[in-house]
Design a protein around this motif. Structure first.
Motif, PDB file in Angstrom:
ATOM      1  N   ILE A   1      38.626  49.230  39.633  1.00  0.00           N
ATOM      2  CA  ILE A   1      39.692  48.839  40.560  1.00  0.00           C
ATOM      3  C   ILE A   1      39.459  49.382  41.965  1.00  0.00           C
ATOM      4  CG2 ILE A   1      42.149  49.125  41.086  1.00  0.00           C
ATOM      5  CD1 ILE A   1      42.702  48.862  38.096  1.00  0.00           C
ATOM      6  N   PHE A   2      38.938  50.582  42.086  1.00  0.00           N
ATOM      7  CA  PHE A   2      38.792  51.194  43.406  1.00  0.00           C
ATOM      8  C   PHE A   2      37.387  51.074  43.980  1.00  0.00           C
ATOM      9  CE2 PHE A   2      42.338  53.389  41.287  1.00  0.00           C
ATOM     10  CZ  PHE A   2      43.349  52.964  42.131  1.00  0.00           C
ATOM     11  N   SER A   3      36.569  50.190  43.403  1.00  0.00           N
ATOM     12  CA  SER A   3      35.212  49.954  43.897  1.00  0.00           C
ATOM     13  C   SER A   3      35.090  48.501  44.342  1.00  0.00           C
ATOM     14  CB  SER A   3      34.187  50.229  42.798  1.00  0.00           C
ATOM     15  OG  SER A   3      34.251  51.567  42.391  1.00  0.00           O
ATOM     16  N   PRO A   4      34.151  48.209  45.271  1.00  0.00           N
ATOM     17  CA  PRO A   4      33.965  46.824  45.672  1.00  0.00           C
ATOM     18  C   PRO A   4      33.590  45.973  44.473  1.00  0.00           C
ATOM     19  CG  PRO A   4      32.771  48.317  47.124  1.00  0.00           C
ATOM     20  CD  PRO A   4      33.277  49.125  45.977  1.00  0.00           C
ATOM     21  N   PRO A   5      33.995  44.735  44.374  1.00  0.00           N
ATOM     22  CA  PRO A   5      34.828  43.994  45.309  1.00  0.00           C
ATOM     23  C   PRO A   5      36.327  44.099  45.036  1.00  0.00           C
ATOM     24  CG  PRO A   5      34.045  42.503  43.636  1.00  0.00           C
ATOM     25  CD  PRO A   5      33.473  43.867  43.310  1.00  0.00           C
ATOM     26  N   LEU A   6      36.729  44.796  43.971  1.00  0.00           N
ATOM     27  CA  LEU A   6      38.142  44.797  43.580  1.00  0.00           C
ATOM     28  C   LEU A   6      39.017  45.745  44.381  1.00  0.00           C
ATOM     29  CD1 LEU A   6      37.733  44.598  39.701  1.00  0.00           C
ATOM     30  CD2 LEU A   6      38.058  42.737  41.331  1.00  0.00           C
ATOM     31  N   ASN A   7      38.446  46.679  45.141  1.00  0.00           N
ATOM     32  CA  ASN A   7      39.267  47.638  45.874  1.00  0.00           C
ATOM     33  C   ASN A   7      40.192  46.969  46.887  1.00  0.00           C
ATOM     34  OD1 ASN A   7      37.147  46.969  47.569  1.00  0.00           O
ATOM     35  ND2 ASN A   7      36.958  49.019  48.422  1.00  0.00           N
ATOM     36  N   LYS A   8      39.827  45.820  47.411  1.00  0.00           N
ATOM     37  CA  LYS A   8      40.696  45.104  48.350  1.00  0.00           C
ATOM     38  C   LYS A   8      41.964  44.618  47.659  1.00  0.00           C
ATOM     39  CE  LYS A   8      36.826  43.608  51.160  1.00  0.00           C
ATOM     40  NZ  LYS A   8      35.998  42.492  51.591  1.00  0.00           N
ATOM     41  N   LEU A   9      41.873  44.312  46.353  1.00  0.00           N
ATOM     42  CA  LEU A   9      43.038  43.832  45.613  1.00  0.00           C
ATOM     43  C   LEU A   9      44.089  44.926  45.453  1.00  0.00           C
ATOM     44  CD1 LEU A   9      41.392  41.808  42.727  1.00  0.00           C
ATOM     45  CD2 LEU A   9      42.701  40.905  44.629  1.00  0.00           C
ATOM     46  N   SER A  10      43.660  46.158  45.241  1.00  0.00           N
ATOM     47  CA  SER A  10      44.619  47.234  45.002  1.00  0.00           C
ATOM     48  C   SER A  10      45.486  47.500  46.223  1.00  0.00           C
ATOM     49  CB  SER A  10      43.896  48.512  44.574  1.00  0.00           C
ATOM     50  OG  SER A  10      43.042  48.968  45.598  1.00  0.00           O
ATOM     51  N   ASN A  11      45.021  47.100  47.385  1.00  0.00           N
ATOM     52  CA  ASN A  11      45.796  47.271  48.622  1.00  0.00           C
ATOM     53  C   ASN A  11      46.516  45.997  49.031  1.00  0.00           C
ATOM     54  OD1 ASN A  11      44.901  49.923  48.913  1.00  0.00           O
ATOM     55  ND2 ASN A  11      43.007  49.245  49.881  1.00  0.00           N
ATOM     56  N   GLY A  12      46.643  45.029  48.104  1.00  0.00           N
ATOM     57  CA  GLY A  12      47.338  43.786  48.418  1.00  0.00           C
ATOM     58  C   GLY A  12      46.500  42.812  49.217  1.00  0.00           C
ATOM     59  N   GLY A  13      45.199  42.955  49.144  1.00  0.00           N
ATOM     60  CA  GLY A  13      44.306  42.081  49.893  1.00  0.00           C
ATOM     61  C   GLY A  13      44.177  40.704  49.274  1.00  0.00           C
ATOM     62  N   PRO A  14      43.306  39.888  49.850  1.00  0.00           N
ATOM     63  CA  PRO A  14      43.128  38.508  49.370  1.00  0.00           C
ATOM     64  C   PRO A  14      42.475  38.476  47.993  1.00  0.00           C
ATOM     65  CG  PRO A  14      41.428  39.050  50.957  1.00  0.00           C
ATOM     66  CD  PRO A  14      42.379  40.219  50.932  1.00  0.00           C
ATOM     67  N   PRO A  15      42.554  37.337  47.307  1.00  0.00           N
ATOM     68  CA  PRO A  15      41.879  37.217  46.013  1.00  0.00           C
ATOM     69  C   PRO A  15      40.384  37.443  46.176  1.00  0.00           C
ATOM     70  CG  PRO A  15      42.599  35.072  46.800  1.00  0.00           C
ATOM     71  CD  PRO A  15      43.154  36.084  47.735  1.00  0.00           C
ATOM     72  N   GLN A  16      39.769  37.925  45.110  1.00  0.00           N
ATOM     73  CA  GLN A  16      38.343  38.210  45.155  1.00  0.00           C
ATOM     74  C   GLN A  16      37.598  37.234  44.259  1.00  0.00           C
ATOM     75  OE1 GLN A  16      36.992  40.699  47.318  1.00  0.00           O
ATOM     76  NE2 GLN A  16      39.071  40.264  47.988  1.00  0.00           N
ATOM     77  N   PHE A  17      36.477  36.747  44.752  1.00  0.00           N
ATOM     78  CA  PHE A  17      35.651  35.807  44.016  1.00  0.00           C
ATOM     79  C   PHE A  17      34.475  36.558  43.400  1.00  0.00           C
ATOM     80  CE2 PHE A  17      37.567  33.179  47.442  1.00  0.00           C
ATOM     81  CZ  PHE A  17      38.373  32.397  46.628  1.00  0.00           C
ATOM     82  N   ILE A  18      34.272  36.343  42.104  1.00  0.00           N
ATOM     83  CA  ILE A  18      33.189  36.993  41.371  1.00  0.00           C
ATOM     84  C   ILE A  18      32.264  35.893  40.850  1.00  0.00           C
ATOM     85  CG2 ILE A  18      32.599  38.599  39.520  1.00  0.00           C
ATOM     86  CD1 ILE A  18      34.548  39.833  41.571  1.00  0.00           C
ATOM     87  N   PRO A  19      31.068  35.760  41.427  1.00  0.00           N
ATOM     88  CA  PRO A  19      30.148  34.703  40.985  1.00  0.00           C
ATOM     89  C   PRO A  19      29.485  35.054  39.653  1.00  0.00           C
ATOM     90  CG  PRO A  19      29.135  36.019  42.710  1.00  0.00           C
ATOM     91  CD  PRO A  19      30.534  36.533  42.539  1.00  0.00           C
ATOM     92  N   GLY A  20      28.977  34.017  38.988  1.00  0.00           N
ATOM     93  CA  GLY A  20      28.175  34.231  37.795  1.00  0.00           C
ATOM     94  C   GLY A  20      28.933  34.276  36.482  1.00  0.00           C
ATOM     95  N   TYR A  21      30.218  34.020  36.490  1.00  0.00           N
ATOM     96  CA  TYR A  21      31.013  34.029  35.262  1.00  0.00           C
ATOM     97  C   TYR A  21      31.736  32.701  35.118  1.00  0.00           C
ATOM     98  CZ  TYR A  21      30.182  39.034  35.178  1.00  0.00           C
ATOM     99  OH  TYR A  21      29.580  40.263  35.151  1.00  0.00           O
ATOM    100  N   GLY A  22      31.989  32.284  33.881  1.00  0.00           N
ATOM    101  CA  GLY A  22      32.690  31.031  33.641  1.00  0.00           C
ATOM    102  C   GLY A  22      31.867  29.843  34.106  1.00  0.00           C
ATOM    103  N   VAL A  23      32.563  28.781  34.514  1.00  0.00           N
ATOM    104  CA  VAL A  23      31.893  27.558  34.964  1.00  0.00           C
ATOM    105  C   VAL A  23      31.468  27.668  36.425  1.00  0.00           C
ATOM    106  CG1 VAL A  23      32.175  25.071  35.329  1.00  0.00           C
ATOM    107  CG2 VAL A  23      33.142  26.141  33.289  1.00  0.00           C
ATOM    108  N   ALA A  24      32.381  28.114  37.290  1.00  0.00           N
ATOM    109  CA  ALA A  24      32.094  28.163  38.727  1.00  0.00           C
ATOM    110  C   ALA A  24      32.388  29.525  39.340  1.00  0.00           C
ATOM    111  CB  ALA A  24      32.897  27.076  39.446  1.00  0.00           C
ATOM    112  N   GLY A  25      32.428  30.562  38.522  1.00  0.00           N
ATOM    113  CA  GLY A  25      32.762  31.895  39.004  1.00  0.00           C
ATOM    114  C   GLY A  25      34.222  32.212  38.717  1.00  0.00           C
ATOM    115  N   LEU A  26      34.612  33.441  38.996  1.00  0.00           N
ATOM    116  CA  LEU A  26      35.989  33.888  38.775  1.00  0.00           C
ATOM    117  C   LEU A  26      36.710  34.087  40.092  1.00  0.00           C
ATOM    118  CD1 LEU A  26      35.450  36.759  36.161  1.00  0.00           C
ATOM    119  CD2 LEU A  26      36.155  34.415  35.696  1.00  0.00           C
ATOM    120  N   VAL A  27      38.017  33.937  40.054  1.00  0.00           N
ATOM    121  CA  VAL A  27      38.867  34.382  41.147  1.00  0.00           C
ATOM    122  C   VAL A  27      39.871  35.342  40.512  1.00  0.00           C
ATOM    123  CG1 VAL A  27      40.382  32.348  40.977  1.00  0.00           C
ATOM    124  CG2 VAL A  27      40.417  33.731  43.034  1.00  0.00           C
ATOM    125  N   ILE A  28      39.952  36.556  41.058  1.00  0.00           N
ATOM    126  CA  ILE A  28      40.866  37.571  40.554  1.00  0.00           C
ATOM    127  C   ILE A  28      41.881  37.857  41.651  1.00  0.00           C
ATOM    128  CG2 ILE A  28      41.099  39.920  39.639  1.00  0.00           C
ATOM    129  CD1 ILE A  28      38.191  39.697  38.673  1.00  0.00           C
TER     130      ILE A  28
END
Length: 137
Positions: free
Chosen positions: A35-62
């Motif tokens: 949670i506190f490491s890139p790329p998810l650390n921006k989420l813990s502060n209410g930042g924009p959704p984060q895109f994680i490539p390489g998972y699922g069909v077209a990547g993840l959005v968290i």
């Protein structure tokens, strides 16, 4: 004999008329992020959704919802998923947009908010601990 033929034909028509091609394929996902490491650390502060490539069909959005829970979707649009169009965040920061069709989806629950899409984005289970987020299906 005639009734039997009618029943069989009706059954064949009933079971062959469903649309099976409009579903985002279910691909195994097993992503773990700190949670506190890139790329998810921006989420813990209410930042924009984060895109994680390489998972699922077209990547993840968290995304961290207004309620403070995390949600994860496949970036593949539910409208004509065979095209594998990856949704992106729009200018409002509240919806995801399919660049191929113009469909829009809510970040809170993945539901379509602008046509032509009529189905929700594929959602994955999120398991949150104190320091990690795990996305699985």
């Amino acid at each position: 004999m005639r009734k039997l033929i009618i029943i069989i034909l009706t059954g064949v028509c009933f079971f062959s008329c469903g649309k099976t091609g409009d579903v985002v394929p279910s691909i195994p996902v097993d992503y773990t992020g700190q949670i506190f490491s890139p790329p998810l650390n921006k989420l813990s502060n209410g930042g924009p959704p984060q895109f994680i490539p390489g998972y699922g069909v077209a990547g993840l959005v968290i995304y961290k919802t207004i309620r403070g829970t995390y949600v994860a979707y496949d970036r593949c649009s539910s409208y004509q998923p065979e095209k594998k169009c990856a949704v992106n965040i729009d200018d409002s920061g509240l919806t995801l947009v399919d660049p191929c069709s113009g469909s829009k989806f809510s970040l809170e629950d993945g539901s379509p908010v602008k046509a032509p899409a009529t189905k929700v984005l594929r959602r994955y289970q999120v398991i949150q601990t104190q320091f990690t987020i795990e996305v699985v299906n």
